[in-house]
Write a protein that holds these residues in place. Structure first.
Motif, PDB file in Angstrom:
ATOM      1  N   VAL A   1      12.798   7.897  -2.260  1.00 19.66           N
ATOM      2  CA  VAL A   1      13.282   6.715  -2.961  1.00 19.66           C
ATOM      3  C   VAL A   1      12.439   5.552  -2.445  1.00 19.66           C
ATOM      4  CG1 VAL A   1      15.299   5.353  -3.595  1.00 19.66           C
ATOM      5  CG2 VAL A   1      15.577   7.765  -2.989  1.00 19.66           C
ATOM      6  N   LEU A   2      11.518   5.057  -3.277  1.00 18.34           N
ATOM      7  CA  LEU A   2      10.493   4.121  -2.803  1.00 18.34           C
ATOM      8  C   LEU A   2      10.969   2.680  -2.735  1.00 18.34           C
ATOM      9  CD1 LEU A   2       7.330   5.449  -4.668  1.00 18.34           C
ATOM     10  CD2 LEU A   2       8.115   5.996  -2.356  1.00 18.34           C
ATOM     11  N   GLY A   3      11.787   2.253  -3.682  1.00 18.26           N
ATOM     12  CA  GLY A   3      12.210   0.865  -3.719  1.00 18.26           C
ATOM     13  C   GLY A   3      12.723   0.518  -5.109  1.00 18.26           C
ATOM     14  N   PHE A   4      12.922  -0.768  -5.356  1.00 16.87           N
ATOM     15  CA  PHE A   4      13.500  -1.171  -6.633  1.00 16.87           C
ATOM     16  C   PHE A   4      12.994  -2.550  -7.040  1.00 16.87           C
ATOM     17  CE2 PHE A   4      16.148  -4.486  -5.151  1.00 16.87           C
ATOM     18  CZ  PHE A   4      16.894  -4.986  -6.209  1.00 16.87           C
ATOM     19  N   VAL A   5      13.200  -2.867  -8.330  1.00 16.85           N
ATOM     20  CA  VAL A   5      13.021  -4.224  -8.853  1.00 16.85           C
ATOM     21  C   VAL A   5      14.237  -4.547  -9.707  1.00 16.85           C
ATOM     22  CG1 VAL A   5      10.497  -4.219  -8.815  1.00 16.85           C
ATOM     23  CG2 VAL A   5      11.723  -3.398 -10.855  1.00 16.85           C
ATOM     24  N   ARG A   6      14.528  -5.830  -9.852  1.00 13.28           N
ATOM     25  CA  ARG A   6      15.698  -6.234 -10.630  1.00 13.28           C
ATOM     26  C   ARG A   6      15.465  -6.167 -12.130  1.00 13.28           C
ATOM     27  NH1 ARG A   6      19.155 -10.870  -7.598  1.00 13.28           N
ATOM     28  NH2 ARG A   6      18.814 -10.209  -5.437  1.00 13.28           N
TER      29      ARG A   6
ATOM     30  N   LEU B   1       3.300  12.373  -7.204  1.00 16.82           N
ATOM     31  CA  LEU B   1       2.513  12.021  -6.026  1.00 16.82           C
ATOM     32  C   LEU B   1       1.222  11.330  -6.439  1.00 16.82           C
ATOM     33  CD1 LEU B   1       2.899  15.274  -3.880  1.00 16.82           C
ATOM     34  CD2 LEU B   1       4.026  13.076  -3.519  1.00 16.82           C
ATOM     35  N   HIS B   2       0.825  10.337  -5.649  1.00 17.22           N
ATOM     36  CA  HIS B   2      -0.446   9.616  -5.782  1.00 17.22           C
ATOM     37  C   HIS B   2      -0.487   8.655  -6.974  1.00 17.22           C
ATOM     38  CE1 HIS B   2      -1.650  12.412  -2.728  1.00 17.22           C
ATOM     39  NE2 HIS B   2      -1.618  13.436  -3.564  1.00 17.22           N
ATOM     40  N   GLU B   3       0.578   8.566  -7.769  1.00 16.31           N
ATOM     41  CA  GLU B   3       0.604   7.582  -8.844  1.00 16.31           C
ATOM     42  C   GLU B   3       0.919   6.206  -8.266  1.00 16.31           C
ATOM     43  OE1 GLU B   3       2.022  10.351 -12.654  1.00 16.31           O
ATOM     44  OE2 GLU B   3       3.470   9.049 -11.650  1.00 16.31           O
ATOM     45  N   GLN B   4       0.286   5.185  -8.816  1.00 12.30           N
ATOM     46  CA  GLN B   4       0.465   3.816  -8.331  1.00 12.30           C
ATOM     47  C   GLN B   4       1.233   2.938  -9.316  1.00 12.30           C
ATOM     48  OE1 GLN B   4      -0.375   2.643  -5.188  1.00 12.30           O
ATOM     49  NE2 GLN B   4      -0.693   4.844  -4.869  1.00 12.30           N
TER      50      GLN B   4
ATOM     51  N   THR C   1       0.830  -1.196   0.000  1.00 14.86           N
ATOM     52  CA  THR C   1       0.000   0.000   0.000  1.00 14.86           C
ATOM     53  C   THR C   1       0.865   1.247   0.000  1.00 14.86           C
ATOM     54  OG1 THR C   1      -0.053   0.139   2.413  1.00 14.86           O
ATOM     55  CG2 THR C   1      -1.715  -1.256   1.356  1.00 14.86           C
ATOM     56  N   THR C   2       0.201   2.397  -0.270  1.00 13.81           N
ATOM     57  CA  THR C   2       0.921   3.676  -0.239  1.00 13.81           C
ATOM     58  C   THR C   2       1.511   3.911   1.141  1.00 13.81           C
ATOM     59  OG1 THR C   2      -0.548   4.572  -1.916  1.00 13.81           O
ATOM     60  CG2 THR C   2       0.713   6.162  -0.610  1.00 13.81           C
ATOM     61  N   PHE C   3       0.781   3.572   2.195  1.00 12.08           N
ATOM     62  CA  PHE C   3       1.295   3.742   3.551  1.00 12.08           C
ATOM     63  C   PHE C   3       2.563   2.924   3.778  1.00 12.08           C
ATOM     64  CE2 PHE C   3       1.567   2.108   7.906  1.00 12.08           C
ATOM     65  CZ  PHE C   3       1.677   3.303   8.613  1.00 12.08           C
TER      66      PHE C   3
ATOM     67  N   VAL D   1       8.751  12.176  -6.807  1.00 20.39           N
ATOM     68  CA  VAL D   1       9.222  13.556  -6.782  1.00 20.39           C
ATOM     69  C   VAL D   1       8.103  14.471  -6.280  1.00 20.39           C
ATOM     70  CG1 VAL D   1      10.127  15.463  -8.165  1.00 20.39           C
ATOM     71  CG2 VAL D   1      10.807  13.107  -8.678  1.00 20.39           C
ATOM     72  N   ASP D   2       8.410  15.236  -5.241  1.00 19.90           N
ATOM     73  CA  ASP D   2       7.461  16.218  -4.702  1.00 19.90           C
ATOM     74  C   ASP D   2       8.151  17.580  -4.710  1.00 19.90           C
ATOM     75  OD1 ASP D   2       5.618  17.749  -3.406  1.00 19.90           O
ATOM     76  OD2 ASP D   2       5.522  16.544  -1.579  1.00 19.90           O
TER      77      ASP D   2
END
Length: 320
Positions: A128-133, A96-99, A2-4, A119-120
């Motif tokens: 920096v939210l996270g990553f995928v390989r 912001l708010h994009e999923q 989730t966003t949270f 980016v805000d």
């Protein structure tokens, strides 16, 4: 995820004025408003990820990245960051708010991973939210992102020689010093680096009073910020002294060298704690012949010292 949960695991970093300036410079080179906005956001993300990896002592090379090539920027939607000896990491922006994060097909190959940055600009910050390989479609759901710890683990097979060992300051008290850390006298004896002004002023590096009982150790190292200051070195000085409460006092100073009487304006001296968060920071003004930070630490405590000017930065790791 989730966003949270994303917000809970994300790392928030400032969007610096230097990053905004570089991003706008790159955007101004584009032929259309749409490509200009794309390049501006991509550049901000690359600089944010570059800053994060530098904090984590993972070497980067902006100028070898496709995103730093003006011709490639104009022809392709790229936001890559080159990691020497490891590969190319793609740094993709979302608002912001994009999923979902858009991943251009031209970036699906020759990447070691994809980092998503929210980016805000209204708050002058980015997460920096996270990553995928890897990816296999243009839309990457944020729910598929792995935490940043997984990114660092993913990059850990890099040759250890690329990630500098922490300087053990406690060993300085018994006369054991790491390569590059010299006495100030030995640095003065190098004509090309001898300070023209800073060390000739008593007010800059005062002597330890004769009646002071605590021993102290002081060493200096030359720091090269490259083309940002025309290959002009600056000198980082570290002074340590034990305290009666088992702590160690650490004093850091940054000085100009050679014919320069003053530090480059806006050069920063920053102390980062073990998690990479900013602990202390000083920034040179237009006529500073040195800047200084001072703090105390516990035995075995780790920290990093970062010297930065615009998008160039050098990080030294220490353990007390």
């Amino acid at each position: 995820m989730t966003t949270f949960e994303l917000d809970d695991k994300a790392l928030t970093l400032p969007i610096t004025q230097a990053a905004r300036t570089i991003a706008q410079q790159f955007a101004n080179q584009q032929p259309t408003p749409e490509s200009a906005e794309r390049v501006r956001l991509n550049t901000l993300c690359v600089l944010i990820v570059n800053n994060y990896l530098q904090m984590m002592n993972i070497p980067t090379d902006l100028r070898s990245s496709n995103s730093w090539n003006p011709i490639i920027r104009m022809c392709a939607d790229v936001a890559d960051l080159e990691l020497p000896g490891i590969g190319s990491l793609e740094c993709r922006p979302i608002r912001l708010h994009e999923q979902f994060c858009y991943i251009p097909p031209e970036t699906w190959e020759e990447r070691i991973g994809y980092v998503v940055v929210q980016v805000d600009e209204s708050q002058l910050e980015a997460k920096v939210l996270g990553f995928v390989r890897s990816v296999a479609s243009e839309e990457l759901p944020l729910s598929q992102l792995q935490p940043l710890e997984a990114l660092i683990e993913h990059l850990s097979p890099a040759p250890q020689s690329l990630i500098p060992e922490a300087v053990n300051l406690s060993q300085w008290f018994v006369g054991i010093f790491d390569a590059g850390w010299q006495t100030l006298e030995s640095l003065w004896n190098q004509p090309e680096f001898a300070p023209a002004f800073a060390f000739r002023s008593r007010d800059v590096m005062e002597k330890i009073p004769a009646n002071q009982q605590e021993p102290f150790v002081r060493r200096g190292k030359l720091i090269d910020l490259g083309i940002q200051i025309a290959s002009q070195f600056v000198m980082l000085i570290v002074e340590i002294s034990p305290q009666i409460d088992q702590q160690v006092s650490v004093r850091l100073q940054l000085h100009p060298t050679g014919s320069q009487n003053y530090l480059p304006p806006d050069v920063k001296l920053t102390v980062l704690d073990q998690s990479g968060a900013v602990f202390l920071e000083a920034q040179a003004r237009s006529a500073d012949n040195y800047i200084q930070l001072q703090f105390r630490g516990e035995p075995t405590e780790q920290f990093s010292v970062q010297v930065a000017l615009n998008d160039a930065q050098v990080t030294e790791r220490f353990v007390i």
